[in-house]
Design a protein around this motif. Structure first.
Motif, PDB file in Angstrom:
ATOM      1  N   GLY A 153      86.286 -15.511  17.727  1.00  0.00           N
ATOM      2  CA  GLY A 153      87.030 -14.624  18.226  1.00  0.00           C
ATOM      3  C   GLY A 153      87.750 -13.835  17.432  1.00  0.00           C
ATOM      4  O   GLY A 153      88.083 -13.144  17.679  1.00  0.00           O
ATOM      5  N   ILE A 154      88.358 -14.556  16.271  1.00  0.00           N
ATOM      6  CA  ILE A 154      89.545 -14.050  15.928  1.00  0.00           C
ATOM      7  C   ILE A 154      88.903 -13.492  14.747  1.00  0.00           C
ATOM      8  O   ILE A 154      89.376 -11.399  14.205  1.00  0.00           O
ATOM      9  N   TRP A 155      88.019 -14.094  13.907  1.00  0.00           N
ATOM     10  CA  TRP A 155      86.930 -13.080  13.189  1.00  0.00           C
ATOM     11  C   TRP A 155      87.205 -11.755  14.405  1.00  0.00           C
ATOM     12  O   TRP A 155      86.237 -10.685  13.116  1.00  0.00           O
ATOM     13  N   PHE A 156      85.848 -11.352  14.843  1.00  0.00           N
ATOM     14  CA  PHE A 156      85.404 -10.359  15.398  1.00  0.00           C
ATOM     15  C   PHE A 156      86.679  -9.553  15.964  1.00  0.00           C
ATOM     16  O   PHE A 156      86.286  -8.447  15.364  1.00  0.00           O
ATOM     17  N   CYS A 157      87.370 -10.271  16.119  1.00  0.00           N
ATOM     18  CA  CYS A 157      88.948  -8.962  16.424  1.00  0.00           C
ATOM     19  C   CYS A 157      89.010  -8.244  15.138  1.00  0.00           C
ATOM     20  O   CYS A 157      88.848  -7.649  15.682  1.00  0.00           O
ATOM     21  N   ARG A 176     105.624   1.893  11.722  1.00  0.00           N
ATOM     22  CA  ARG A 176     106.462   1.062  11.034  1.00  0.00           C
ATOM     23  C   ARG A 176     106.212  -0.251  10.326  1.00  0.00           C
ATOM     24  O   ARG A 176     107.120  -0.414   9.616  1.00  0.00           O
ATOM     25  N   VAL A 177     105.132  -0.973  11.200  1.00  0.00           N
ATOM     26  CA  VAL A 177     104.914  -2.734  10.909  1.00  0.00           C
ATOM     27  C   VAL A 177     104.062  -2.358   9.998  1.00  0.00           C
ATOM     28  O   VAL A 177     103.590  -3.321   8.958  1.00  0.00           O
ATOM     29  N   SER A 178     102.840  -1.621  10.670  1.00  0.00           N
ATOM     30  CA  SER A 178     101.321  -1.539   9.578  1.00  0.00           C
ATOM     31  C   SER A 178     101.300  -0.338   9.864  1.00  0.00           C
ATOM     32  O   SER A 178      99.699   0.281  11.060  1.00  0.00           O
ATOM     33  N   PRO A 179     101.299   0.799   8.898  1.00  0.00           N
ATOM     34  CA  PRO A 179     101.014   2.188   8.748  1.00  0.00           C
ATOM     35  C   PRO A 179      98.920   2.567   9.009  1.00  0.00           C
ATOM     36  O   PRO A 179      98.924   3.094   9.574  1.00  0.00           O
ATOM     37  N   ASN A 180      98.672   1.157   8.736  1.00  0.00           N
ATOM     38  CA  ASN A 180      96.745   1.651   8.144  1.00  0.00           C
ATOM     39  C   ASN A 180      96.550   0.906   9.724  1.00  0.00           C
ATOM     40  O   ASN A 180      95.189   1.519   9.857  1.00  0.00           O
ATOM     41  N   LYS A 181      97.033   0.554  11.031  1.00  0.00           N
ATOM     42  CA  LYS A 181      96.355   0.368  11.942  1.00  0.00           C
ATOM     43  C   LYS A 181      95.962   1.787  13.564  1.00  0.00           C
ATOM     44  O   LYS A 181      97.920   1.191  13.187  1.00  0.00           O
ATOM     45  N   SER A 182      95.834   1.487  14.189  1.00  0.00           N
ATOM     46  CA  SER A 182      94.926   2.256  14.984  1.00  0.00           C
ATOM     47  C   SER A 182      95.109   1.287  16.404  1.00  0.00           C
ATOM     48  O   SER A 182      94.878   0.472  16.539  1.00  0.00           O
ATOM     49  N   TRP A 183      95.186   2.120  18.126  1.00  0.00           N
ATOM     50  CA  TRP A 183      95.252   2.189  18.821  1.00  0.00           C
ATOM     51  C   TRP A 183      93.581   1.436  19.333  1.00  0.00           C
ATOM     52  O   TRP A 183      93.234   0.386  19.670  1.00  0.00           O
ATOM     53  N   GLU A 184      92.857   2.877  18.148  1.00  0.00           N
ATOM     54  CA  GLU A 184      91.315   2.219  18.500  1.00  0.00           C
ATOM     55  C   GLU A 184      90.740   1.425  18.350  1.00  0.00           C
ATOM     56  O   GLU A 184      89.542   0.566  18.692  1.00  0.00           O
ATOM     57  N   GLY A 185      91.411   1.327  16.604  1.00  0.00           N
ATOM     58  CA  GLY A 185      90.907  -0.354  16.129  1.00  0.00           C
ATOM     59  C   GLY A 185      91.413  -1.599  17.131  1.00  0.00           C
ATOM     60  O   GLY A 185      90.516  -2.334  16.803  1.00  0.00           O
ATOM     61  N   ALA A 186      92.729  -1.135  17.683  1.00  0.00           N
ATOM     62  CA  ALA A 186      93.056  -1.957  18.106  1.00  0.00           C
ATOM     63  C   ALA A 186      91.925  -2.623  19.633  1.00  0.00           C
ATOM     64  O   ALA A 186      91.923  -3.650  20.013  1.00  0.00           O
ATOM     65  N   ILE A 187      91.758  -1.492  19.968  1.00  0.00           N
ATOM     66  CA  ILE A 187      90.917  -2.132  21.404  1.00  0.00           C
ATOM     67  C   ILE A 187      89.329  -2.265  20.867  1.00  0.00           C
ATOM     68  O   ILE A 187      88.838  -3.289  21.688  1.00  0.00           O
ATOM     69  N   PHE A 188      88.209  -1.741  20.032  1.00  0.00           N
ATOM     70  CA  PHE A 188      87.669  -2.441  19.582  1.00  0.00           C
ATOM     71  C   PHE A 188      87.995  -4.153  19.595  1.00  0.00           C
ATOM     72  O   PHE A 188      87.255  -4.440  19.474  1.00  0.00           O
ATOM     73  N   GLY A 189      89.034  -4.687  18.864  1.00  0.00           N
ATOM     74  CA  GLY A 189      88.971  -5.442  17.610  1.00  0.00           C
ATOM     75  C   GLY A 189      89.209  -6.399  19.229  1.00  0.00           C
ATOM     76  O   GLY A 189      88.792  -7.461  19.131  1.00  0.00           O
ATOM     77  N   PHE A 190      90.254  -6.479  20.568  1.00  0.00           N
ATOM     78  CA  PHE A 190      90.217  -6.806  21.865  1.00  0.00           C
ATOM     79  C   PHE A 190      88.544  -6.952  22.304  1.00  0.00           C
ATOM     80  O   PHE A 190      87.715  -7.685  23.278  1.00  0.00           O
ATOM     81  N   THR A 195      83.636 -10.804  23.344  1.00  0.00           N
ATOM     82  CA  THR A 195      82.193 -10.617  22.703  1.00  0.00           C
ATOM     83  C   THR A 195      82.021 -12.304  22.519  1.00  0.00           C
ATOM     84  O   THR A 195      81.108 -12.388  22.607  1.00  0.00           O
ATOM     85  N   ALA A 196      82.912 -12.495  21.644  1.00  0.00           N
ATOM     86  CA  ALA A 196      83.125 -13.699  20.448  1.00  0.00           C
ATOM     87  C   ALA A 196      82.829 -15.004  21.605  1.00  0.00           C
ATOM     88  O   ALA A 196      82.175 -15.886  21.544  1.00  0.00           O
ATOM     89  N   LEU A 197      84.155 -14.674  22.475  1.00  0.00           N
ATOM     90  CA  LEU A 197      83.618 -15.652  23.940  1.00  0.00           C
ATOM     91  C   LEU A 197      82.873 -15.838  24.481  1.00  0.00           C
ATOM     92  O   LEU A 197      82.413 -16.937  24.964  1.00  0.00           O
ATOM     93  N   THR A 212      88.668 -18.931  32.261  1.00  0.00           N
ATOM     94  CA  THR A 212      88.862 -19.602  31.144  1.00  0.00           C
ATOM     95  C   THR A 212      88.602 -19.184  30.185  1.00  0.00           C
ATOM     96  O   THR A 212      89.468 -18.024  29.297  1.00  0.00           O
ATOM     97  N   ILE A 213      87.132 -18.624  30.028  1.00  0.00           N
ATOM     98  CA  ILE A 213      86.252 -18.132  28.796  1.00  0.00           C
ATOM     99  C   ILE A 213      87.113 -16.867  28.720  1.00  0.00           C
ATOM    100  O   ILE A 213      87.199 -16.399  27.762  1.00  0.00           O
ATOM    101  N   PHE A 214      87.352 -15.721  29.905  1.00  0.00           N
ATOM    102  CA  PHE A 214      87.611 -14.849  29.965  1.00  0.00           C
ATOM    103  C   PHE A 214      89.039 -14.590  29.493  1.00  0.00           C
ATOM    104  O   PHE A 214      90.019 -13.769  28.771  1.00  0.00           O
ATOM    105  N   VAL A 215      90.454 -15.384  30.385  1.00  0.00           N
ATOM    106  CA  VAL A 215      91.817 -15.732  29.758  1.00  0.00           C
ATOM    107  C   VAL A 215      91.365 -16.328  27.970  1.00  0.00           C
ATOM    108  O   VAL A 215      92.576 -15.080  27.847  1.00  0.00           O
ATOM    109  N   ILE A 216      90.359 -17.243  27.339  1.00  0.00           N
ATOM    110  CA  ILE A 216      91.166 -16.853  26.092  1.00  0.00           C
ATOM    111  C   ILE A 216      90.397 -16.451  25.117  1.00  0.00           C
ATOM    112  O   ILE A 216      91.117 -15.803  24.524  1.00  0.00           O
ATOM    113  N   GLY A 217      89.625 -14.956  26.272  1.00  0.00           N
ATOM    114  CA  GLY A 217      89.112 -13.817  25.093  1.00  0.00           C
ATOM    115  C   GLY A 217      90.396 -12.668  25.133  1.00  0.00           C
ATOM    116  O   GLY A 217      90.286 -12.265  24.192  1.00  0.00           O
ATOM    117  N   ILE A 218      91.136 -12.665  26.125  1.00  0.00           N
ATOM    118  CA  ILE A 218      92.051 -11.546  26.164  1.00  0.00           C
ATOM    119  C   ILE A 218      93.232 -12.589  25.305  1.00  0.00           C
ATOM    120  O   ILE A 218      93.896 -11.339  25.210  1.00  0.00           O
TER     121      ILE A 218
END
Length: 276
Positions: A153-157, A176-190, A195-197, A212-218
């Motif tokens: 899940g983490i690798w896919f994220c 201010r924390v990570s200038p290269n990260k975007s909301w779009e990237g975070a959504i794709f990561g989610f 998908t992995a779970l 449980t599967i869905f909660v772990i994925g979330i």
């Protein structure tokens, strides 16, 4: 240089990923050693980069407490963790009186943050791996399958977030924390984590309920990304890019497992609440 760095990342991944999966699968003392190694190394990296803020973590007792939490979860020899924590604070306070190392507040605060965060993260990983009893080999390996699914899940994220953010990222997540990260990237990561779970449910997690599967994925898709941001926040505060350079092309151990460290305690609580 860029090619060499990417090549190093691929080589390290090809070598280490099968080893990590094997350790998760077999569990026992192998997983205990693996967990203690990544938690204690991450604690060392944390103590090292906090020096840039003139903060002096208590190495000795911090290491002992991280190791204690992990080993005690594997084979319980102290039931009253509250009392153990109180004793730990008293020891840190007494030793700080004699250290004369800049700010006592920074020193004790950083020692507690690093040792509790990484100690309980490591203990939670042990709790997940040892969640199912040793009655049969098949039953015992179920804990290993959950750890493997969490890694997947983490690798896919991470992969979905990187490529999705690179292609479509326009809105900064936390500049201010990570200038290269975007909301779009975070959504794709989610989406990647979910998908992995879901795939893991069909492949080898059929013993877990769908909720449980869905909660772990979330958890992995949200808390895992927060773990990455949290470590980035710590590094940015002290002005370093990587927690160390111990892994060619990847940075430090803390860098590689930051998402898992924050996710593991929540996944462990999820198992206790939803699976009984």
């Amino acid at each position: 240089m860029k090619f060499s760095n990417n090549a190093a990342r691929v080589i390290v991944a090809v070598i280490t990923i099968p080893l990590i999966l094997a350790v998760c699968y077999f569990g026992g003392i192998y997983f205990l050693i693996f967990t203690a190694a990544i938690a204690l190394t991450s604690f060392y990296e944390f103590t090292h980069f906090t020096r840039k803020k003139f903060t002096y973590v208590n190495y000795f007792f911090g290491f002992l407490f991280v190791a204690f939490l992990i080993i005690n979860k594997y084979r319980t020899f102290v039931d009253d963790l509250f009392s153990a924590f109180l004793i730990y604070i008293v020891i840190l306070a007494v030793f700080e009186l004699f250290r004369n190392k800049k700010s006592a507040i920074y020193n004790i605060g950083a020692t507690l943050l690093g040792s509790l965060y990484l100690g309980f993260a490591g203990a939670s990983l042990i709790g997940i791996r040892e969640y199912f009893p040793h009655f049969t080999e098949t039953l015992y390996r179920q804990g290993g399958y959950i750890i493997i699914a969490s890694f997947a899940g983490i690798w896919f994220c991470d992969t979905f977030a990187y490529y999705g953010g690179t292609a479509l990222g326009k809105h900064k997540l936390f500049p201010r924390v990570s200038p290269n990260k975007s909301w779009e990237g975070a959504i794709f990561g989610f989406i990647g984590a979910m998908t992995a779970l879901i795939a893991s449910k069909f492949l080898f997690l059929n013993f877990l309920h769908w909720d449980t599967i869905f909660v772990i994925g979330i958890i992995i898709g949200t808390i895992g990304q927060v773990g990455d941001l949290f470590e980035s926040l710590l590094k940015r505060d002290v002005g370093v890019k990587d927690s160390s350079n111990i892994i060619p092309g990847h940075g430090g151990i803390f860098d590689r497992f930051d998402s898992l460290f924050l996710s593991a305690p929540v996944i462990y609580l999820c198992l206790k609440l939803l699976e009984g």
